[in-house]
Structure formats: C-alpha cells, structure tokens
Design a protein around this motif. Structure first.
Motif, mmCIF file in Angstrom:
data_model
loop_
_atom_site.group_PDB
_atom_site.id
_atom_site.type_symbol
_atom_site.label_atom_id
_atom_site.label_comp_id
_atom_site.label_asym_id
_atom_site.label_seq_id
_atom_site.Cartn_x
_atom_site.Cartn_y
_atom_site.Cartn_z
ATOM 1 N N ASP A 1 -1.823 -2.729 -1.326
ATOM 2 C CA ASP A 1 -1.122 -1.637 -2.007
ATOM 3 C C ASP A 1 0.322 -1.990 -2.347
ATOM 4 N N ASP B 1 -2.907 7.088 -1.632
ATOM 5 C CA ASP B 1 -1.890 8.064 -1.999
ATOM 6 C C ASP B 1 -1.952 8.408 -3.478
ATOM 7 N N HIS C 1 -2.068 0.024 4.762
ATOM 8 C CA HIS C 1 -1.878 -1.110 3.852
ATOM 9 C C HIS C 1 -1.977 -2.457 4.553
HETATM 10 MG MG LIG Z 1 -1.739 3.299 -0.334
#
Ligand SMILES: [Mg+2]
Ligand SMILES: Nc1ncnc2c1ncn2[C@@H]1O[C@H](COP(=O)(O)OP(=O)(O)O)[C@@H](O)[C@H]1O
Length: 372
Positions: free
Chosen positions: A261, A123, A247
């Motif tokens: 993450d 992200d 994740h």
């Molecule tokens: Mg991520």
C-alpha cells in the motif's frame, strides 16, 4: 553498463510479470518442430539461469535470496515448458474460462482477469482475489485493487508510479515490494491495479492467530526486513507515509516480509514540497498531525509502533509484554521518541544495529520456523 543486481532484478521482474511459460520462453513460429522448440527454450533457460545463479552472490545474503527466488520461478516455468512441448500444448492460445465475459471479468489491452472473491477491504479500495485468464497455476494468481471513489484515483496513480520507481531502482529489496502487473479504469471511472497475489498474511491476520503477540524472537526477522525495505525506499527519496499493520505482510515459510500500500507515499519531499497524505490515528508520528515536513524517521516511528503491535504490546504507549527482552524493548523505544531529531533516523543504520542486537540477545543466526 547495468550492474549485476540491476540485471538480476530485470530478470526477476519479467518472471514475476509472466503468467504462463510462453511469456518467458516465447511463442514459436508456425512449423517449428518440437526438437527445435526444446532447443530454443533450453537456450533461453540457460541464459537466464546464469543470470539468476545464487552462487554468483556468495557474500551477499540478500542478493542470494533474490537470485534463489528468481531461480525457483525460472525452474518451474522451464519444467512447465518442457511438459507442454511434450504434450503438444506449448504455444497454443490460452483457453479462457467459461465465465470470461461475466461481470466479474476485466479486460485490459494486455490481458484478461477474472475476479473470484473479495479478499480485504482497504482504506480506499476493495482488494479482490482473482486469476489472470491467460495464466496457469501459481503464476495466474493475482489481486485486483479497485478504488471505491474516483476522487481517490490520484492516490492509486501515486501508488502505481511509486511501485514502478521502486522496482526500477537497483536494490535487492524488490523482494519486499508488491508487484504491479497491470492497471485499468472501470466504466464509472475508477482505477484498478492488478498485482501479483502475495502468498502471506498481514499483521492483523497474524495477531488474530497470535492473540497475545508473536513469540518475541520472531520480531528480529520481521523488523530487520521492514528496515531493509524502508532503507531502500528512503535511499530512493521515497517515504511510505502510512506504515501500518495492514500494510506489512509476511510469508511464514521463508520469513519474507512485504511492505504494501504505497498510495500515501511521498516523493522527495524536500524538493517536491509534498506533505503527508494521511493521518493514521494509531500509527502516525506526531509530526504528521502537526503537518510538518515528512522525514524518513516518520516512517521509522510508525514501523516501531507496528512492531509493538506485533509483539502484543500497546502501540500508543509502547508498553510491551514482559517476556520481550529489555534490550529489544529499548531498541524499539528509540524509534518512538516524540521529537524526530531524537529518534532513530536512518533505517539502514538501524538495520545494522538490529543485527548486532540479534547476536547479543539470541546468538548466531538460526532459522526458527514461524507457524500460522
Ligand atoms: Mg491500506
Ligand atoms: N498483493 C496482495 N496480495 C495479497 N493480499 C493483498 C495484496 N495487496 C493487498 N492485500 C490485502 O488487502 C488489504 C488492503 O490493501 P491496501 O493496499 O492497504 O488497500 P488500500 O489502499 O485500500 O488501503 C491489505 O491489508 C492486505 O491484507
């Protein structure tokens, strides 16, 4: 005095930070004979070997697993050390690759790294596969997580800080956490984190292989380990804040599970006043959009949605394939209540309940290989 687990974790952390055998056994003084060198290496090996002996933990399956992992790493470094002493290579300065000065190389005050290829797009960051130039074999394998926009540097710093805090705590669950090895800043001001490469697959890749969902039985170890690492983080006052299929990584060979993450993690929200850092449309609990104070049960909600996804169900409606045992479906749905007060609250308590449920549904524990 540090506890046995803390000591074990310390040894494991130094083994995981090592990229070549000299990092573990040290560089000899000039003029050391190979016999002396062998003796010194052996002494260190025996000392670390005692600390990481799996038989020290007969009644604690998790600690035993942790020790087994440390022991295997140590053994591999030891064998490598002996063979390097034999060939006269031990202690020689590492050879850096020919491309060491190319654009894809990164130098920190500690080490040199080379980016090989992009592995995934997160992200905030691009995750590259690479190697540590000073490293050898498996121990050299790393990933570099490089943020795209310097405006997100604070989230990267948050991740680095939280990963360190988690590893500093006394828990056998460190085996489910990413290992941070180094960090750097590019000329244009972006933060990069160097982490050990996890030899596994995230849940999206798992679902690419199991298009209709994983065989239901495998949800037990997956959920169990996820609850274990969440329980540990929560016990340290840390909420993950963005539990999502990208994740959660698994290693089929031994069913290890990682929760990665930690950029959006939240530290002791009740005293720091930190709120949720991200709204994950598909996986966040309802209180995230309502900007309410973060709770451990918010992570549990997201974790359960990920389990529905892994099983091939619909995370948003909690519908699961009919072959998923009704008792397991009910257990998962208990995490998905709208109201945080009515849903599962305590990861470790749920971990215990899942153990009982496993016995009830599948009988005594049995290792069923998971193919990828
Ligand atoms: Mg991520
Ligand atoms: N240590 C690692 N080893 C292997 N793959 C990783 C590792 N860390 C991340 N990845 C891969 O990269 C993807 C994105 O990483 P993530 O940490 O979520 O980045 P972002 O913070 O940008 O979202 C993950 O879904 C996973 O597939």
């Amino acid at each position: 005095m540090p506890s046995v687990i803390a000591e074990l974790n310390q040894v494991l952390a130094s083994l995981k930070d090592a990229v070549r055998t000299e990092d573990v056994f040290g560089i000899p003084a000039a003029g050391t004979s190979s016999d002396e060198l062998r003796a010194t290496i052996k002494k260190t090996f025996l000392r670390l070997s005692q600390l990481t002996d799996p038989d020290l933990y007969p009644g604690d399956a998790d600690a035993k697993e942790l020790a087994t992992e440390a022991h295997a790493l140590l053994q591999a470094f030891y064998e490598q050390a002996l063979s390097k002493v034999q060939s006269g290579e031990y202690g020689r300065a590492p050879q850096r690759g020919a491309e060491a000065n190319s654009a894809a190389s990164i130098a920190t005050t500690r080490r040199h790294y080379r980016i090989e290829k992009a592995l995934a797009q997160g992200d905030l960051a691009t995750v590259f596969e690479g190697v540590c130039e000073e490293g050898e074999g498996e121990a050299a394998k790393i990933v570099i997580k490089l943020v795209e926009d310097p405006a997100d540097n604070d989230l990267m710093q948050n991740e680095a800080r939280i990963i360190k805090l988690l590893h500093a705590g006394e828990g056998v669950q460190t085996k489910h956490l990413p290992v941070l090895m180094d960090d750097f800043r590019t000329d244009d001001g972006r933060i990069g984190l160097v982490m050990r490469r996890i030899d596994g697959y995230d849940l999206h890749s798992v679902r690419e292989k199991y298009v209709k969902g994983i065989p239901p039985r495998h949800i037990i170890w997956l959920f169990r380990r996820l609850l274990s690492v969440l329980g540990y983080a929560h016990s340290q006052g840390i909420l993950h804040g963005n539990v999502d299929p990208a994740h959660i990584m698994i290693r089929p060979s031994d069913h290890n599970v990682w929760l990665i993450d930690w950029t959006c993690s939240i530290y002791k929200p009740a005293s720091t006043g930190q709120g949720f850092r991200i709204l994950n449309e598909k996986y966040s609990a309802p209180e995230v959009a309502e900007k309410k104070p973060p709770l451990p049960s918010s992570d549990l909600f997201s974790a359960a949605r990920c389990m529905v996804y892994a099983l091939g169900g619909n995370p948003e409606t909690a519908e699961m394939p009919a072959e998923v045992d009704e008792r397991i479906q009910r257990f998962i749905r208990f995490f998905l209540k709208e109201s945080p007060m009515q849903r599962a609250q305590d990861a470790w308590e749920m971990y215990g309940m899942l153990d009982d449920l496993r016995a009830e549904v599948y009988g005594p524990h049995e290792f069923i290989p998971f193919e990828m």
